[in-house]
Design a protein around this motif. Structure first.
Motif, mmCIF file in Angstrom:
data_model
loop_
_atom_site.group_PDB
_atom_site.id
_atom_site.type_symbol
_atom_site.label_atom_id
_atom_site.label_comp_id
_atom_site.label_asym_id
_atom_site.label_seq_id
_atom_site.Cartn_x
_atom_site.Cartn_y
_atom_site.Cartn_z
ATOM 1 N N ALA A 94 0.851 -1.191 0.000
ATOM 2 C CA ALA A 94 0.000 0.000 0.000
ATOM 3 C C ALA A 94 0.880 1.231 0.000
ATOM 4 C CB ALA A 94 -0.943 0.008 1.205
ATOM 5 N N LEU A 95 0.374 2.294 -0.603
ATOM 6 C CA LEU A 95 1.065 3.581 -0.649
ATOM 7 C C LEU A 95 0.209 4.620 0.074
ATOM 8 C CD1 LEU A 95 2.206 3.750 -4.393
ATOM 9 C CD2 LEU A 95 3.476 2.845 -2.442
ATOM 10 N N PHE A 96 0.881 5.455 0.846
ATOM 11 C CA PHE A 96 0.244 6.626 1.445
ATOM 12 C C PHE A 96 0.949 7.862 0.906
ATOM 13 C CE2 PHE A 96 0.825 9.668 5.089
ATOM 14 C CZ PHE A 96 -0.328 10.376 4.835
ATOM 15 N N VAL A 97 0.171 8.737 0.246
ATOM 16 C CA VAL A 97 0.719 9.954 -0.349
ATOM 17 C C VAL A 97 0.016 11.141 0.310
ATOM 18 C CG1 VAL A 97 1.271 11.156 -2.492
ATOM 19 C CG2 VAL A 97 0.920 8.670 -2.509
ATOM 20 N N TYR A 133 -4.662 7.087 -0.435
ATOM 21 C CA TYR A 133 -4.301 5.731 -0.005
ATOM 22 C C TYR A 133 -4.506 4.811 -1.197
ATOM 23 C CZ TYR A 133 -4.420 1.306 2.579
ATOM 24 O OH TYR A 133 -4.178 0.026 3.024
ATOM 25 N N ILE A 134 -3.439 4.146 -1.621
ATOM 26 C CA ILE A 134 -3.466 3.337 -2.843
ATOM 27 C C ILE A 134 -2.981 1.932 -2.495
ATOM 28 C CG2 ILE A 134 -2.601 3.103 -5.201
ATOM 29 C CD1 ILE A 134 -2.047 6.145 -5.110
ATOM 30 N N SER A 162 4.296 14.774 -2.820
ATOM 31 C CA SER A 162 4.990 14.732 -1.532
ATOM 32 C C SER A 162 5.775 13.426 -1.429
ATOM 33 C CB SER A 162 3.962 14.823 -0.407
ATOM 34 O OG SER A 162 3.157 13.656 -0.400
ATOM 35 N N PRO A 163 6.603 13.239 -0.386
ATOM 36 C CA PRO A 163 7.217 11.922 -0.171
ATOM 37 C C PRO A 163 6.148 10.840 -0.053
ATOM 38 C CG PRO A 163 8.269 13.556 1.216
ATOM 39 C CD PRO A 163 7.092 14.235 0.579
ATOM 40 N N VAL A 164 6.481 9.650 -0.528
ATOM 41 C CA VAL A 164 5.549 8.532 -0.565
ATOM 42 C C VAL A 164 5.942 7.530 0.510
ATOM 43 C CG1 VAL A 164 4.566 6.695 -1.975
ATOM 44 C CG2 VAL A 164 5.193 8.879 -3.028
ATOM 45 N N VAL A 165 4.970 7.113 1.313
ATOM 46 C CA VAL A 165 5.197 6.119 2.357
ATOM 47 C C VAL A 165 4.646 4.786 1.865
ATOM 48 C CG1 VAL A 165 4.731 5.480 4.747
ATOM 49 C CG2 VAL A 165 5.031 7.886 4.143
ATOM 50 N N ALA A 166 5.473 3.737 1.886
ATOM 51 C CA ALA A 166 5.084 2.426 1.365
ATOM 52 C C ALA A 166 5.277 1.365 2.436
ATOM 53 C CB ALA A 166 5.900 2.080 0.122
ATOM 54 N N GLY A 167 4.487 0.314 2.351
ATOM 55 C CA GLY A 167 4.567 -0.805 3.276
ATOM 56 C C GLY A 167 3.377 -1.711 3.067
ATOM 57 N N THR A 168 3.172 -2.618 3.992
ATOM 58 C CA THR A 168 1.993 -3.475 3.904
ATOM 59 C C THR A 168 0.751 -2.670 4.293
ATOM 60 O OG1 THR A 168 2.196 -4.239 6.179
ATOM 61 C CG2 THR A 168 3.403 -5.473 4.496
ATOM 62 N N GLU A 169 -0.430 -3.241 3.960
ATOM 63 C CA GLU A 169 -1.669 -2.532 4.296
ATOM 64 C C GLU A 169 -1.798 -2.313 5.793
ATOM 65 O OE1 GLU A 169 -5.352 -3.300 1.903
ATOM 66 O OE2 GLU A 169 -4.289 -5.178 1.467
ATOM 67 N N ALA A 170 -1.446 -3.301 6.579
ATOM 68 C CA ALA A 170 -1.569 -3.169 8.036
ATOM 69 C C ALA A 170 -0.669 -2.076 8.577
ATOM 70 C CB ALA A 170 -1.241 -4.504 8.714
ATOM 71 N N VAL A 172 0.484 0.712 6.656
ATOM 72 C CA VAL A 172 0.249 2.020 6.041
ATOM 73 C C VAL A 172 -1.137 2.568 6.392
ATOM 74 C CG1 VAL A 172 0.083 3.256 3.832
ATOM 75 C CG2 VAL A 172 1.850 1.517 4.176
ATOM 76 N N LEU A 173 -2.150 1.700 6.492
ATOM 77 C CA LEU A 173 -3.511 2.185 6.686
ATOM 78 C C LEU A 173 -3.673 3.048 7.940
ATOM 79 C CD1 LEU A 173 -6.403 2.255 5.685
ATOM 80 C CD2 LEU A 173 -6.828 0.112 6.923
ATOM 81 N N PRO A 174 -3.112 2.655 9.117
ATOM 82 C CA PRO A 174 -3.268 3.548 10.291
ATOM 83 C C PRO A 174 -2.634 4.925 10.074
ATOM 84 C CG PRO A 174 -2.592 1.354 10.978
ATOM 85 C CD PRO A 174 -2.447 1.386 9.493
ATOM 86 N N VAL A 175 -1.511 4.958 9.351
ATOM 87 C CA VAL A 175 -0.865 6.247 9.084
ATOM 88 C C VAL A 175 -1.766 7.107 8.208
ATOM 89 C CG1 VAL A 175 1.179 7.358 8.122
ATOM 90 C CG2 VAL A 175 1.387 5.161 9.292
ATOM 91 N N TYR A 176 -2.364 6.493 7.180
ATOM 92 C CA TYR A 176 -3.268 7.240 6.300
ATOM 93 C C TYR A 176 -4.494 7.735 7.051
ATOM 94 C CZ TYR A 176 -7.168 7.819 3.096
ATOM 95 O OH TYR A 176 -8.277 8.298 2.468
ATOM 96 N N GLU A 177 -5.089 6.884 7.887
ATOM 97 C CA GLU A 177 -6.299 7.283 8.615
ATOM 98 C C GLU A 177 -6.016 8.434 9.566
ATOM 99 O OE1 GLU A 177 -7.496 3.657 10.419
ATOM 100 O OE2 GLU A 177 -8.682 2.984 8.682
ATOM 101 N N SER A 178 -4.838 8.396 10.216
ATOM 102 C CA SER A 178 -4.488 9.510 11.095
ATOM 103 C C SER A 178 -4.316 10.801 10.306
ATOM 104 C CB SER A 178 -3.205 9.177 11.860
ATOM 105 O OG SER A 178 -2.824 10.257 12.678
ATOM 106 N N ALA A 179 -3.642 10.707 9.158
ATOM 107 C CA ALA A 179 -3.453 11.899 8.331
ATOM 108 C C ALA A 179 -4.775 12.428 7.803
ATOM 109 C CB ALA A 179 -2.512 11.574 7.170
ATOM 110 N N GLU A 180 -5.666 11.520 7.382
ATOM 111 C CA GLU A 180 -6.963 11.965 6.885
ATOM 112 C C GLU A 180 -7.775 12.626 7.988
ATOM 113 O OE1 GLU A 180 -10.459 10.080 4.114
ATOM 114 O OE2 GLU A 180 -9.848 8.967 5.883
#
Length: 647
Positions: A94-97, A133-134, A162-170, A172-180
């Motif tokens: 997953a990617l978080f941008v 979130y991709i 912006s810089p792209v954060v990559a990793g597994t869904e488990a 990256v998803l919490p990071v994306y939800e916090s940012a959103e």
């Protein structure tokens, strides 16, 4: 290819603080932060390849990449390519941008996995303010995944990557939800709070017309509008209007709220206050020039001027708060200090930090405390105003009671006079009706009886007319002022037996009718006598077997010309239409009614403010009475002003 970095924990935390300022941090897991990528540009539709060594080789660039700062007032596309390492081939990545736009397309190993908007971006496409979130498909092998991110940007729309954060869904998803949460939900909260406070302040200004409420209300609504921009990926207005409107709102909100702060401490009309007012008026102009031309250099220049004006305001407010013993001045000083510190921090980050493109400004959240404190100031001022108003009301209470007593005495005298005038008018009406109606009938009968050979049937007919007129006059004395339906019913009640005796079948069709405002017994009796004369002529001369009376309300301009006997135009006001038809032999209107009968009927219609029309031919005679419905007359305030207390 761009090399993603396994950043140490301290660097990842620093990146997060720079990217989102307040709200989220990357967990200490094996996340990959992509800070470099291979860039290929296409400007104005012409492929322009920038490379340090070879003309065909892409250029390595650092992220974030802010299009407006790197390319200026130029439209185009940018292709960012980088490889992602694979630790677990069976798990999807997953990617978080934090920011990407204005429109974009993401491919992995040549397969498209995400897209937003058109290339180039359409007038309503703008994803550059919302985190993305991709999810990428599972690699299936340990080979690095080749990722390409293509963005299409327009000048002035703050596009970029912006810089792209990559990793597994488990991971990256919490990071994306916090940012959103901080970016979208936080923006929604700020927009709602500012909008509510601004609307309340404007409502107070409408009542009190005090300038501080106007400054604060318009300023908060402008701040709400510019904050709401982060909530839209599909803009409600096309570009460039959706760029000009939020920018103008932001540039106007700062000087308006600064002038409000000056007004609270009594410096609203100082030179600085007038300068801030001028800046608020010029904000839409500079926003239109900066976005529309586009003159991108104008926006940082204006922001610098706004910062200087805000600092000057802060100095004035803090100086007053330091010396003042008023609690609201001190609270305002703390709020101003907080927001100026956050504003200085945001400007410094924007101008110096490489992570500025993905930053969430602190001032957005500090503004809540500023708004709440200013709302408290408004509430305190309203409390003081309410206390002063209560004291004023108490001082006026005795005078108001005295004026009320005088007013009631005047009204009592007016009511007694009105009763006396009504009784006098009623006696005069009754005398005239008896003289003109019954008196005339009796004189005529006296002359008829003195003529030799007079038929008994003619005398009986005239006696019946006299009796019916007398009954209608008595009915009118009971009062049905303005009730047209009741007045018509009285005519039917008195003449129904005579119509039945004459073998005339009367069809009655009376709809719901409005009350005729301003009508007295006199007007109702005039209408009854007009219809009485029409029915009397029908009984005496028509030899009809059927009659039809219809009364209805016709809206302004709605009279059916086919129903109007003389084809008159539709009246411009609501009208009561009374139509009487019979199937008698008809007559020549010019020959038969050239005398007093028709003239009396027209005179009565004119006295009612209406019109009477007549149409006759063999087999059908119709009469149409149009009565305009009076508009209610308001009581003029000037009639009562001498009796009311002045404030």
């Amino acid at each position: 290819m761009g090399r993603p970095s396994k950043a140490p924990l301290w660097r990842r935390l620093l990146l997060v603080l720079a990217v989102l300022g307040l709200g989220w941090s990357l967990p200490a897991r094996a996340l990959t932060v992509v800070e470099q990528a291979q860039l290929t540009l296409a400007l104005h539709g012409q492929a322009t390849v920038q490379a340090p060594d070879a003309a065909s080789a892409p250029q390595t660039v650092s992220l974030p990449y802010h299009w407006d700062q790197r390319q200026g007032a130029v439209d185009g596309e940018a292709r960012f390519a980088f490889d992602l390492p694979v630790a677990h081939p069976s798990e999807p990545l997953a990617l978080f941008v934090p920011r990407i736009g204005n429109s974009f397309r993401v491919t992995v190993n040549g397969h498209e996995v995400a897209r937003f908007g058109a290339m180039p971006p359409g007038p309503y496409d703008d994803a550059s303010f919302a985190p993305q979130y991709i999810v990428l498909p599972a690699p299936g092998s340990a080979a690095p995944q080749h990722v390409e991110v293509v963005i299409a940007a327009q000048a002035g729309r703050q596009g970029g990557l912006s810089p792209v954060v990559a990793g597994t869904e488990a991971e990256v998803l919490p990071v994306y939800e916090s940012a959103e949460f901080w970016q979208v939900s936080g923006g929604r909260f700020i927009a709602i709070v500012s909008g509510v406070l601004g609307a309340l302040s404007l409502m107070v200004w409408v009542r009190q017309r005090e300038a501080i409420y106007l400054y604060y209300g318009v300023g908060e609504l402008c701040w709400s509008l510019q904050t709401a921009r982060v909530l839209f990926t599909h803009a409600p207005l096309p570009w460039p209007w959706w760029g000009v409107l939020p920018l103008a709102a932001f540039q106007a909100a700062v000087p308006l709220l600064c002038r409000f702060a000056l007004a609270v401490v009594g410096q609203g009309n100082s030179r600085l206050g007038r300068l801030l007012g001028l800046m608020a008026w010029l904000a839409p102009v500079t926003a239109a020039l900066g976005i529309g031309m586009p003159w991108l250099w104008l926006m940082p220049l204006w922001q610098g001027l706004s910062l200087l004006a805000a600092l000057a305001m802060a100095v004035v407010v803090l100086r007053v708060a330091w010396r003042s013993t008023v609690l609201e001045h001190r609270l305002l000083g703390l709020a101003v200090l907080l927001i100026v510190v956050c504003a200085v921090r945001d400007v410094w980050v924007v101008r110096t930090s490489p992570q500025a493109y993905a930053m969430v400004p602190w001032i957005r959240f500090a503004w809540v405390g500023f708004a709440v404190s200013l709302a408290w100031v408004i509430a305190e001022r309203m409390r003081k105003d309410g206390r002063a108003m209560a004291q004023m009301n108490a001082s006026l209470e005795a005078e108001l009671a005295e004026r009320n007593a005088a007013l009631e005495a005047v009204f009592a005298r007016e009511r007694e006079g009105e009763k006396a005038r009504g009784a006098l008018e009623e006696r005069q009406r009754l005398t005239q009706d008896l003289h003109d109606g019954l008196g005339g009938q009796l004189v005529g009968l006296l002359r008829m009886t003195q003529q030799p050979g007079m038929a008994l049937g003619d005398v009986t007919l005239h006696l019946r007319d006299a009796v019916d007129q007398l009954k209608l006059t008595v009915d009118a004395m009971h009062g049905c002022e303005g009730d047209v339906a009741s007045a018509l019913g009285s005519v039917r009640y008195r003449l129904g037996p005579r119509l039945q005796a004459a073998a005339i079948d009367l069809h009655w069709d009376v709809s719901d009718l409005p009350t005729m405002t301003g009508w007295s017994v006199r007007e109702s009796h005039q209408m009854q006598m007009l219809l009485f004369e029409a029915f009397a002529n029908m009984l005496a001369h028509s030899a009809a077997s059927q009659a039809h009376l219809r009364a209805r309300l016709v809206a302004a301009g709605g009279v059916d010309l086919a129903d109007s006997p003389d084809g008159t135009h539709s009246p411009p006001v609501d009208t009561i239409e009374v139509t009487l038809r019979d199937n008698g032999r008809g007559f020549d209107a010019q020959a038969r009614f050239a005398g007093k009968g028709l003239a009396n009927m027209h005179a009565r219609a004119a006295a009612l403010g209406g019109t009477l029309s007549l149409r006759s031919r063999p087999g059908e005679t119709s009469l149409c009475l149009l009565l305009p419905v009076p508009l209610p007359v308001p009581v003029p305030a000037a009639a009562l002003s001498p009796l009311l207390p002045s404030t």
